[in-house]
Design a protein around this motif. Structure first.
Motif, PDB file in Angstrom:
ATOM      1  N   CYS A 222      -0.266  -6.390   7.855  1.00  0.00           N
ATOM      2  CA  CYS A 222       0.741  -5.334   7.920  1.00  0.00           C
ATOM      3  C   CYS A 222       1.972  -5.836   8.674  1.00  0.00           C
ATOM      4  CB  CYS A 222       0.159  -4.099   8.622  1.00  0.00           C
ATOM      5  SG  CYS A 222       1.370  -2.778   8.758  1.00  0.00           S
ATOM      6  N   PRO A 223       3.139  -5.822   8.044  1.00  0.00           N
ATOM      7  CA  PRO A 223       4.334  -6.310   8.725  1.00  0.00           C
ATOM      8  C   PRO A 223       4.854  -5.328   9.775  1.00  0.00           C
ATOM      9  CG  PRO A 223       4.902  -5.516   6.540  1.00  0.00           C
ATOM     10  CD  PRO A 223       3.417  -5.412   6.658  1.00  0.00           C
ATOM     11  N   LEU A 224       4.383  -4.084   9.736  1.00  0.00           N
ATOM     12  CA  LEU A 224       4.841  -3.097  10.714  1.00  0.00           C
ATOM     13  C   LEU A 224       4.095  -3.308  12.028  1.00  0.00           C
ATOM     14  CD1 LEU A 224       4.676   0.024   8.379  1.00  0.00           C
ATOM     15  CD2 LEU A 224       6.662  -1.426   8.858  1.00  0.00           C
ATOM     16  N   PRO A 225       4.771  -3.113  13.152  1.00  0.00           N
ATOM     17  CA  PRO A 225       4.078  -3.252  14.437  1.00  0.00           C
ATOM     18  C   PRO A 225       2.957  -2.222  14.547  1.00  0.00           C
ATOM     19  CG  PRO A 225       6.457  -3.177  14.747  1.00  0.00           C
ATOM     20  CD  PRO A 225       6.199  -2.808  13.331  1.00  0.00           C
TER      21      PRO A 225
ATOM     22  N   LYS B 250      -0.443 -12.051   2.673  1.00  0.00           N
ATOM     23  CA  LYS B 250       0.518 -11.358   3.542  1.00  0.00           C
ATOM     24  C   LYS B 250       1.731 -10.876   2.755  1.00  0.00           C
ATOM     25  CE  LYS B 250      -0.540 -13.512   7.939  1.00  0.00           C
ATOM     26  NZ  LYS B 250       0.017 -13.975   9.200  1.00  0.00           N
TER      27      LYS B 250
ATOM     28  N   LEU C 134       3.313   3.704   4.162  1.00  0.00           N
ATOM     29  CA  LEU C 134       2.770   3.587   5.508  1.00  0.00           C
ATOM     30  C   LEU C 134       3.872   3.803   6.548  1.00  0.00           C
ATOM     31  CD1 LEU C 134      -0.035   2.962   6.642  1.00  0.00           C
ATOM     32  CD2 LEU C 134       0.594   0.553   6.732  1.00  0.00           C
ATOM     33  N   GLU C 135       5.051   3.223   6.254  1.00  0.00           N
ATOM     34  CA  GLU C 135       6.177   3.359   7.181  1.00  0.00           C
ATOM     35  C   GLU C 135       6.552   4.831   7.340  1.00  0.00           C
ATOM     36  OE1 GLU C 135       9.356   0.560   6.442  1.00  0.00           O
ATOM     37  OE2 GLU C 135      10.804   1.824   7.508  1.00  0.00           O
TER      38      GLU C 135
ATOM     39  N   LYS D 215      -4.052  -5.520  10.910  1.00  0.00           N
ATOM     40  CA  LYS D 215      -2.909  -5.961  11.722  1.00  0.00           C
ATOM     41  C   LYS D 215      -2.304  -7.246  11.161  1.00  0.00           C
ATOM     42  CE  LYS D 215      -4.619  -5.973  15.941  1.00  0.00           C
ATOM     43  NZ  LYS D 215      -4.618  -6.118  17.408  1.00  0.00           N
ATOM     44  N   ASP D 216      -3.194  -8.097  10.632  1.00  0.00           N
ATOM     45  CA  ASP D 216      -2.748  -9.372  10.101  1.00  0.00           C
ATOM     46  C   ASP D 216      -1.850  -9.217   8.880  1.00  0.00           C
ATOM     47  OD1 ASP D 216      -3.015 -11.994  10.861  1.00  0.00           O
ATOM     48  OD2 ASP D 216      -4.413 -12.453   9.233  1.00  0.00           O
TER      49      ASP D 216
END
Lengths: 492, 224
Positions: free
Chosen positions: B155-158, B125, B199-200, B152-153
């Protein structure tokens, strides 16, 4: 006779492959019987061909009590044999490991012929006379028989030379020799009971050697294997011990693939081992309060869109908490004027909540908003021992930890280093004499560089306020090693 | 489609019999699956053999460069007639799973072992990386679902589930999701290496263009 494949067998009679003819097998069966009909019997044919002969023996002795083993080099024949016997190896016999004295019956109809120089099975060859394949196979096979086990050995009579005759007479008693029914290959059938050398009847032995020699030289002709066995049958003993080894040494990809189809290995548990364990979200049992939500959000357990009716904002949030090490460094001046550098790492858990601003018209739309905070330091802190002279220590102090109470004292200016050093050098301070002696014993009794019993020092810091600190070092196993903890007596 | 590797069936194999590949360096070991990354570094290897030969393999790949005579920096297989090297890479990142010993097989006592990169079972992570492996013929939708849950696990972004069809192509375009190579066997997979700043930025752009919305339907999501 339930298993007769004479025509199939005849088709295979080529390229050095001489299956035992059907009438001969039939008459051999008349000469043998199970000793204990309801007990397990283990039988083997190490040069099985299609496996017909050994399968018929198995039937004759009572199929359900018999474990039939076979080895065959030719792949097609081995495939066929494996349908008739319980265990079949497709292998060169010389590339197998098969336990000795484990079989009650051995059916040996080996390949015949002179051995080519450098034949790869030659390491098993014990022959001093003519190098013959049948000798090699005999030497490799006869030890498989248990004592009292029955041998059926088929070879051309003109190969029964002095050496082979002597071997047979040294390993077997009650030997009988007959001519095979099919005369095409000049075969003789030799029957015998494996016997310890000390139990052999020397007169019989001498007589049989004479018979073998006369037959070998053609002076005498063995009589044909009788249709009706005129004597007591040879009794095949049961095999009580488990079979330890029956395998081939060289890995064969195709055979291994078949074996794996049965064994399966780790494959059925692939998902269990190789998929991430993911928690399935569950609905809460009760309506969560604000602090439940805060906890669950910062733990990363809940995420998703939220709306604020007050500000009109729409956010998509996701939380997570990670551990950070906060570094605290300082220089300490020793009494002799030297300086030591102490680096303290403190674990901090940092919750971070990230949110996409989805609000239309917001200047932050499509931007990430990060909410984070820093919690109080954890009660236990890691102290790096950079400033400690470890070489003078009597035992490893390992990881140095201090409690919250000690941390407070350090913040107020207490220097732990001299105490830890005294502790490490075996100056146990102001504790009871009996405890100090116990410490000395523990240090003496160290094995492999670690303590088996803990050592503990007590130091009075401020006699007026009865302020003491304890320093305890303990071995916590291979993974954690030694841990030294500095604490207040009240925190024990 | 990025999932094809994971679901591809091995060629020249009947469904009952696996094709075994002999390890040239230690011929007493046979392998029935091998997955590597784009640099031919070992990601997953399934090995059958006796305990002694397996111990030899563990020790020789652990020694790798340190021992010129015995160390193994790569393993060699003949795959459809071509000698192919699988590099051991960073041995510290490898771990293993083994069966108990199977006694009395046709080859004596046998063990089955998987040697694989730790990232296959433990997503990182902190660095936003993970390796996703799957075995056998997996329906593409099932694979995609699992693959998404791993994204999803790490990635810190919602992320919202209905964004999947927008996000997964994004990962491929930006090379954050790479197919692993299946040399042989019925295991395949992908490696995820998320570049969070990139990604952001890309996702923010998609949100501004209303390609990513709060709700699956195309209304704005604004309720009040």
């Amino acid at each position: 006779m339930a298993l007769i494949f004479p025509r199939v067998a005849a088709n295979f009679a080529r390229n050095g492959y001489y299956p035992t003819d059907e009438p001969t097998i039939e008459r051999i069966l008349n000469a043998i019987a199970a000793k204990d009909p309801n007990q397990r019997i283990r039988i083997i044919d190490p040069t099985a061909g299609e496996g017909v002969a050994i399968a018929e023996v198995a039937h004759h002795l009572g199929r359900e009590n018999v474990e039939a083993y076979a080895v065959e080099y030719n792949r097609e024949r081995a495939d066929h044999a494996s349908t008739l016997v319980d265990h079949c190896l497709r292998s060169d016999l010389m590339d197998t490991v098969i336990s000795n004295t484990s079989f009650g019956f051995l059916f040996l109809n080996p390949p015949y012929g002179d051995m080519a120089p450098g034949y790869n099975g030659a390491i098993y060859d014990q022959s001093k006379g003519r190098k013959r394949l049948e000798k090699l196979f005999y030497q490799k096979s006869f030890p498989m028989l248990q004592y009292g086990g029955i041998l059926t050995f088929i070879i051309p009579y003109n190969q029964l030379d002095d050496e082979l005759s002597t071997w047979l007479c040294n390993h077997f008693s009650q030997l009988r020799i007959y001519e095979a029914v099919d005369k095409q290959f000049k075969q003789v059938v030799i029957l015998g009971v494996r016997t310890k050398k000390s139990d052999l009847d020397l007169a019989d032995r001498k007589k049989m050697l004479g018979v073998f020699k006369a037959i070998y030289l053609g002076e005498m002709k063995a009589e044909e294997l009788p249709q009706d066995w005129p004597y007591e049958p040879y009794l095949v003993p049961s095999s009580k011990a488990e079979l330890q080894n029956f395998y081939q040494i060289t890995m064969d990809p195709a055979e291994l693939a078949r074996e794996i189809a049965n064994l399966k290995g780790l494959w059925p548990e692939f998902n269990l081992h190789m998929k991430y364990k993911q928690s399935v979200p569950r609905a809460p049992v009760t309506k969560p309060r604000d602090w439940h939500i805060a906890m669950a959000l910062s733990a990363g357990e809940i995420s998703g869109p939220i709306h604020s009716s007050e500000t009109g904002q729409t956010l998509i949030v996701k939380g997570d908490t990670h551990k950070e090490k906060v570094e605290h460094t300082e220089w300490k001046t020793e009494q002799d004027g030297s300086k030591t550098f102490i680096r303290t790492l403190i674990d901090k858990f940092v919750p971070v909540i990230k949110a996409w601003d989805m609000t239309d018209g917001s200047p932050y739309k499509g931007k990430i908003i990060t909410i984070t905070t820093v919690k109080d330091p954890e009660p236990e802190q890691n102290v790096n021992n950079d400033g400690v002279d470890l070489s003078s220590f009597l035992f490893p102090i390992g990881r140095l930890l201090m409690t919250r109470g000690i941390d407070d004292l350090v913040q107020q200016g207490l220097d732990l280093l001299p105490y830890v050093t005294r502790h490490g050098q075996g100056d146990w301070g102001d504790g009871y004499e009996s405890d100090n002696k116990q410490n000395d014993r523990a240090v003496k009794a160290m094995v492999d560089g670690h303590l088996y019993e803990r050592v503990m020092s007590v130091y009075i810091i401020d006699p007026e306020n009865d302020l003491k600190i304890w320093i305890i070092t303990e071995w916590h196993g291979d993974d954690d090693g030694h841990i030294t903890t500095v604490l207040l007596p009240s925190e024990y | 489609m990025y999932t094809t590797n994971a679901v591809r069936k091995e060629e020249n194999t009947t469904s009952l019999e696996k094709h075994m590949h002999r390890l040239e360096e230690i011929p007493d070991l046979m392998c029935d699956a091998c997955v590597v990354d784009k640099y031919n570094n070992l990601v997953f290897l399934s090995v059958w053999g006796r305990d002694t030969a397996l111990q030899e393999l563990y020790s020789r790949i652990t020694l790798a460069k340190k021992d010129k005579e015995f160390g193994l920096e790569y393993l060699t297989f003949k795959i459809q007639g071509v000698r192919t090297r699988v590099y051991v890479g960073n041995v510290k990142e490898l771990t293993k799973r083994s069966t108990r010993t199977y006694k009395q097989t046709k080859f004596g006592t046998l063990l089955h072992t998987w040697i694989f990169d730790k990232s296959c079972i433990k997503p990182d992570k902190a660095n936003h990386t993970a390796t996703v492996l799957l075995e056998g013929e997996i329906p593409i939708e099932e694979f995609a679902q699992y693959h998404w849950s791993v994204i999803k696990d790490i990635c810190p972004l919602p992320l919202l589930d209905h964004w999947r069809s927008e996000i997964t192509p994004l990962l491929i375009d930006h090379k954050m999701c790479e197919d692993l190579k299946t040399f042989f066997g019925q295991v395949g997979g992908v490696r995820l290496i998320l570049d969070i700043p990139k990604l952001e930025e890309s996702m923010g752009d998609l949100i501004l263009r209303d390609r990513l919305t709060t709700y699956p339907t195309h209304h704005t999501g604004l309720q009040h």
